[in-house]
Design an enzyme around this catalytic site. Structure first.
Site, short mmCIF file in Angstrom:
data_model
loop_
_atom_site.label_atom_id
_atom_site.label_comp_id
_atom_site.label_asym_id
_atom_site.label_seq_id
_atom_site.Cartn_x
_atom_site.Cartn_y
_atom_site.Cartn_z
N LEU A 1 41.77 11.96 72.43
CA LEU A 1 42.88 11.10 72.84
C LEU A 1 44.23 11.62 72.36
O LEU A 1 44.34 12.20 71.28
CB LEU A 1 42.66 9.68 72.32
CG LEU A 1 41.35 9.03 72.78
CD1 LEU A 1 41.22 7.63 72.18
CD2 LEU A 1 41.26 8.97 74.30
N HIS A 2 45.23 11.40 73.20
CA HIS A 2 46.61 11.78 72.85
C HIS A 2 47.54 10.67 73.31
O HIS A 2 47.08 9.63 73.84
CB HIS A 2 46.96 13.13 73.49
CG HIS A 2 46.63 13.20 74.96
ND1 HIS A 2 47.27 12.44 75.90
CD2 HIS A 2 45.68 13.90 75.63
CE1 HIS A 2 46.78 12.70 77.09
NE2 HIS A 2 45.79 13.57 76.96
N HIS B 1 46.99 8.96 76.68
CA HIS B 1 45.97 7.89 76.71
C HIS B 1 46.53 6.61 76.08
O HIS B 1 46.28 5.51 76.57
CB HIS B 1 44.72 8.31 75.92
CG HIS B 1 44.00 9.49 76.50
ND1 HIS B 1 43.94 10.71 75.87
CD2 HIS B 1 43.29 9.62 77.64
CE1 HIS B 1 43.23 11.54 76.60
NE2 HIS B 1 42.83 10.91 77.67
N LYS C 1 49.29 12.01 86.04
CA LYS C 1 49.16 13.47 85.98
C LYS C 1 48.02 13.88 86.93
O LYS C 1 48.12 14.86 87.64
CB LYS C 1 48.84 13.95 84.56
CG LYS C 1 48.60 15.46 84.52
CD LYS C 1 48.41 15.97 83.13
CE LYS C 1 47.05 15.66 82.56
NZ LYS C 1 45.95 16.39 83.24
N MET D 1 50.98 15.94 78.80
CA MET D 1 49.95 15.81 77.76
C MET D 1 48.57 15.85 78.42
O MET D 1 48.35 15.25 79.47
CB MET D 1 50.14 14.51 77.01
CG MET D 1 51.36 14.60 76.14
SD MET D 1 51.25 13.45 74.78
CE MET D 1 52.87 13.71 74.08
N SER E 1 44.18 16.62 77.15
CA SER E 1 43.24 17.00 76.10
C SER E 1 43.02 18.51 76.10
O SER E 1 42.71 19.11 75.08
CB SER E 1 41.90 16.29 76.30
OG SER E 1 42.13 14.91 76.41
N ARG E 2 43.17 19.11 77.27
CA ARG E 2 42.96 20.56 77.38
C ARG E 2 44.02 21.37 76.63
O ARG E 2 43.80 22.52 76.31
CB ARG E 2 42.96 20.99 78.85
CG ARG E 2 41.73 20.50 79.58
CD ARG E 2 41.82 20.83 81.05
NE ARG E 2 40.82 20.09 81.80
CZ ARG E 2 39.56 20.47 81.95
NH1 ARG E 2 39.15 21.59 81.44
NH2 ARG E 2 38.71 19.73 82.62
#
Ligand code: PAF
Length: 279
Positions: free
Chosen positions: A33-34, A37, A147, A182, A184-185
Site C-alpha cells: 500500500l501507498h 491506496h 491511474k 504512485m 506498488s510497482r
C-alpha cells in the site's frame, strides 16, 4: 481494525454491520500500500464501514515472473491501515480459488484495447476477482484509482452488465512530487529508475500543451515520440489517444472526452499512466 483471512469470517462481519443498516465501502487492493491506496480509503470514509481487501490475484498476471516478484508486505500494510479502515480482508489463495473457477469474462472491445492488447487475459482475471470480492463483501460502494482508467471503466461495465447493486467511485491519481503516478510497482525501481519513470508524466503534460494549443492528435503523437525518444532507459509500449469509452482516436472524431494513455517499461518494470486532455 479487524483482520479476516476467510470468506466466512468477513461475510459474517459484513452481514452483522448490514443488519444495523450500515453502509459498506470496499477498497480492493493487491497490497504494498501507498498514498494512492490511502486516498481511496479516505474517499471510502463517507461509508459507515470501510473494508480494504488485500489479495495478489494470480489470475490477472500475464507473466509468471511479474507475479512472483510482485511486492508482498502484509505486516507493513496492516500497520499502514491501522486506525484508517475498519475491516481488512486478506484471504489465502485457496479461499479464493480453491474451487478452481472456470468462468471467464469477456469485456468485448473495451477489454481488448490498450492493456487488453498487451496483456491478454488480464482483464478476465481482474473481472473475476472483483466480481468475487463484490459477492463476498456485498459493498454499497467500491473505490478504484483512475491511474488504471481502463480497469475503472471495465468494472463500471461489469457492475452494469451483472446488475451489482454497487456504486463505483473513480478517484484521482495520486502522484509523487516528481509527477510519477504512485504504484506498488515503483518499489521495484532504483532511484535512477524513479527519475526516468518520472519523465512519463512530463511527456503526457507536453502532449497536453500541444493539444491545448490546438495541435492535431497526429502532431501530439509526434511531439510525444520526440520527447520520449531522448529519455534513456524508457521503453514505450504504447501511447494512445482514447475517447470516453476508450475507443482509440486518430483524430478528434467528435469525442466528448479525450485521454492520452501510456504503458512503458523502466528497468524491466511495466508502468502505466494517463492524462485527460479534455474531460
Ligand atoms: O488495481 C488493483 O490493484 C487490482 O487490479 C484489483 C482491482 C485490486 C484487483 O485485483
Amino acid at each position: 481494525m479487524q483482520l479476516f483471512d476467510s470468506t466466512e469470517g468477513i461475510r459474517s462481519a459484513v452481514l452483522e454491520n448490514k443488519k444495523q443498516g450500515k453502509t459498506i465501502g470496499l477498497v480492493p487492493t493487491m497490497g504494498a500500500l501507498h498514498e494512492g491506496h490511502l486516498s481511496l480509503v479516505r474517499a471510502a470514509r463517507t461509508c459507515d464501514v470501510v473494508i480494504v481487501s488485500i489479495f495478489v490475484n494470480p489470475r490477472q498476471f500475464t507473466n509468471e515472473r511479474d507475479l512472483k516478484e510482485y511486492p508482498r508486505k502484509l505486516d507493513g500494510d496492516l500497520a499502514i491501515l491501522k486506525g484508517k479502515c475498519d475491516l481488512v480482508f486478506a484471504p489465502g489463495i485457496n479461499d479464493i480459488y480453491g474451487n478452481s473457477p472456470v468462468s471467464s469474462l469477456d469485456f468485448g472491445d473495451l477489454g481488448s484495447r490498450l492493456e487488453g492488447e498487451f496483456r491478454p487475459g488480464h482483464f478476465n482475471g481482474v473481472g473475476l476477482i472483483v466480481a468475487k470480492l463484490f459477492n463476498i463483501i456485498l459493498p454499497d460502494y467500491a473505490y478504484f484509482g483512475l491511474k488504471d482508467l481502463q480497469q475503472y471503466l471495465l468494472i463500471k461495465q461489469l457492475v452494469k452488465d451483472l446488475s451489482f447493486p454497487i456504486k463505483i467511485i473513480g478517484c484521482t491519481t495520486i502522484r509523487e512530487e516528481s509527477g510519477l503516478a504512485m504504484s506498488s510497482r515503483n518499489l521495484k525501481l532504483s532511484e535512477k529508475g524513479i527519475a526516468v519513470a518520472s519523465k512519463i508524466f512530463e511527456g503526457l503534460n507536453i502532449v497536453k500543451e500541444g493539444f491545448d494549443s490546438g495541435e492535431s492528435i497526429d502532431n501530439c503523437r509526434k511531439r510525444a515520440a520526440k520527447y520520449y525518444e531522448r529519455i534513456n532507459g524508457l521503453e514505450i509500449e504504447y501511447l494512445e489517444f482514447a475517447s470516453e469509452d476508450l475507443t482509440i482516436l486518430n483524430d478528434l472524431n467528435g469525442a466528448k472526452e479525450i485521454s492520452v494513455c501510456i504503458a512503458a517499461y523502466v528497468e524491466g518494470v511495466r508502468l502505466i499512466d494517463n492524462l485527460y486532455l479534455r474531460q
